[in-house]
Design an enzyme around this catalytic site. Structure first.
Site, short mmCIF file in Angstrom:
data_model
loop_
_atom_site.label_atom_id
_atom_site.label_comp_id
_atom_site.label_asym_id
_atom_site.label_seq_id
_atom_site.Cartn_x
_atom_site.Cartn_y
_atom_site.Cartn_z
N GLU A 204 24.43 108.20 -31.35
CA GLU A 204 25.31 108.31 -30.17
C GLU A 204 26.23 109.50 -30.40
O GLU A 204 26.84 109.62 -31.46
CB GLU A 204 26.08 106.99 -30.01
CG GLU A 204 27.30 107.04 -29.12
CD GLU A 204 27.02 107.39 -27.67
OE1 GLU A 204 26.26 106.67 -27.00
OE2 GLU A 204 27.59 108.39 -27.19
N ASP B 135 24.50 114.48 -32.15
CA ASP B 135 23.73 114.84 -30.96
C ASP B 135 22.28 114.41 -31.18
O ASP B 135 21.64 114.84 -32.15
CB ASP B 135 23.83 116.36 -30.76
CG ASP B 135 23.13 116.80 -29.48
OD1 ASP B 135 22.26 116.05 -28.97
OD2 ASP B 135 23.43 117.91 -29.01
N ASP C 86 18.28 106.01 -24.41
CA ASP C 86 19.17 105.22 -23.56
C ASP C 86 20.35 106.13 -23.23
O ASP C 86 21.45 105.96 -23.75
CB ASP C 86 19.61 103.98 -24.35
CG ASP C 86 20.53 103.08 -23.55
OD1 ASP C 86 20.78 103.37 -22.37
OD2 ASP C 86 21.00 102.09 -24.12
N1 SAM Z 1 22.41 102.37 -19.60
C1 SAM Z 1 23.06 103.54 -19.27
C2 SAM Z 1 22.66 104.21 -18.00
O1 SAM Z 1 21.47 104.42 -17.71
O2 SAM Z 1 23.57 104.52 -17.24
C3 SAM Z 1 23.21 104.45 -20.43
C4 SAM Z 1 24.26 103.86 -21.31
S1 SAM Z 1 24.70 104.58 -22.81
C5 SAM Z 1 26.44 104.27 -22.69
C6 SAM Z 1 24.51 106.34 -22.62
C7 SAM Z 1 25.09 107.10 -23.81
O3 SAM Z 1 24.37 108.29 -24.04
C8 SAM Z 1 26.55 107.52 -23.65
O4 SAM Z 1 27.36 106.74 -24.48
C9 SAM Z 1 26.56 109.00 -24.06
O5 SAM Z 1 27.67 109.36 -24.85
C10 SAM Z 1 25.24 109.11 -24.81
N2 SAM Z 1 24.69 110.48 -24.88
C11 SAM Z 1 24.64 111.41 -23.91
N3 SAM Z 1 24.07 112.53 -24.39
C12 SAM Z 1 23.76 112.32 -25.69
C13 SAM Z 1 23.16 113.10 -26.73
N4 SAM Z 1 22.75 114.37 -26.51
N5 SAM Z 1 22.99 112.53 -27.95
C14 SAM Z 1 23.40 111.27 -28.20
N6 SAM Z 1 23.98 110.49 -27.25
C15 SAM Z 1 24.15 110.99 -26.02
#
Ligand code: SAM
Length: 284
Positions: free
Chosen positions: A108, A139, A157
């Protein structure tokens, strides 16, 4: 007259989902996004990132079960699972239900999402304390690039394709995920609404199909996501998700069943048509 507090997500410039709010529990600007935790009357607690609903306590089970059980029940022995994004912990909670899973790595980018999940959504982030789970704040794009033939299943996700998530919808990331998977690995990503994001679904499906020998789209009904109908795109090196080989499939699900596993790949005609040029695998 009593004052009422309402939260509206503008799902499109012309449509909003409004929920009556009991209380705003948390608001922060993190290094990556704006985050709010609201207590809504209809759906219970809700996590909002950059004005977009990520989950609610009332309907999160649909999304988290479907993004996790479809790939895990397809794979005969998913030992090593990687989740990219998913800082709320809902997917991890479903993944650790499989006794054959030895390791789950959650990558995350935003540590504040993990903190908020632990504090405000303990029933969703409950598996963070499972000894098989490792949380990395990084990342996901770079992390996946560093792996080779390591994972049985990769689950993306992610947030919508804005900010740090943009690269999670691009071909270089899918090529990296293919390399990061073992020779029989499975990849799945959330890919938005067929009503409102047809172009994105078509593009992502084409990209995943170019990289993986098999590509499939499946659907689930998530009331608080734009249009209520949500898509997932799965790329597989070997196993056919229409003939799942998984063992020890958890029975304590609320949406996922063996029958629903298969039926979620049966697409409405308009969704099938939007993939028509991409030669959909499941024509029935
Ligand atoms: N279920 C959700 C939806 O479809 O709306 C997604 C939920 S989850 C909270 C999504 C997560 O992806 C966020 O916490 C965000 O910080 C993370 N995220 C976005 N880009 C990312 C990346 N490049 N690497 C890791 N995490 C990432």
């Amino acid at each position: 007259m009593q004052t009422e507090l309402w939260y509206t997500e503008k799902q499109t410039p012309n449509l909003g989902l409004s929920c009556k709010v009991k209380e705003t529990l948390y608001f922060a600007k993190t290094d990556y996004q704006e985050m709010a935790v609201l207590d809504t009357i209809q759906f219970g607690r809700m996590l909002v990132l950059d004005g977009m609903v990520q989950l609610t306590v009332a309907d999160e089970f649909v999304y988290h079960e479907m993004i996790s059980h479809i790939p895990l029940a397809t794979h005969p022995c998913p030992r090593n699972v990687l989740v990219v994004g998913g800082g709320d912990g809902g997917a991890v909670r479903e993944i650790v239900k499989y006794p054959q899973v030895e390791k789950v790595t959650l990558v995350e980018i935003d540590a504040k999402v993990i903190e908020a999940a632990r504090r405000f959504f303990p029933e969703i982030s409950s598996a963070f304390s499972d000894p098989r789970v490792e949380i990395k704040i990084a990342d996901g794009i770079e992390y996946v690039r560093s792996l080779e033939s390591t994972c049985d299943v990769i689950i993306v996700d992610s947030t919508e394709p804005v900010g740090p998530a943009v690269g999670l919808f691009g071909s270089p990331f899918y090529e990296g995920a293919f390399r990061a998977l073992k020779p029989d690995g499975i990849f799945v990503a959330q890919t938005e609404s067929p009503f409102f994001n047809a172009d994105l679904i078509r593009t992502v499906f084409r990209r995943i199909k170019t990289v993986f020998p098999q590509a499939y789209l499946y659907l689930a009904s998530v009331p608080t996501y734009p249009s209520g109908l949500w898509s997932f795109t799965l790329g597989s090196k070997k196993y056919n998700p229409l003939e799942p080989e998984g063992k020890n499939i958890p029975q304590d699900t609320r949406y996922y069943t063996a029958g629903l596993h298969r039926s979620s790949f049966t697409l409405p005609r308009f969704v099938r048509d939007l993939l028509a040029d991409e030669h959909c695998e499941h024509e029935s």
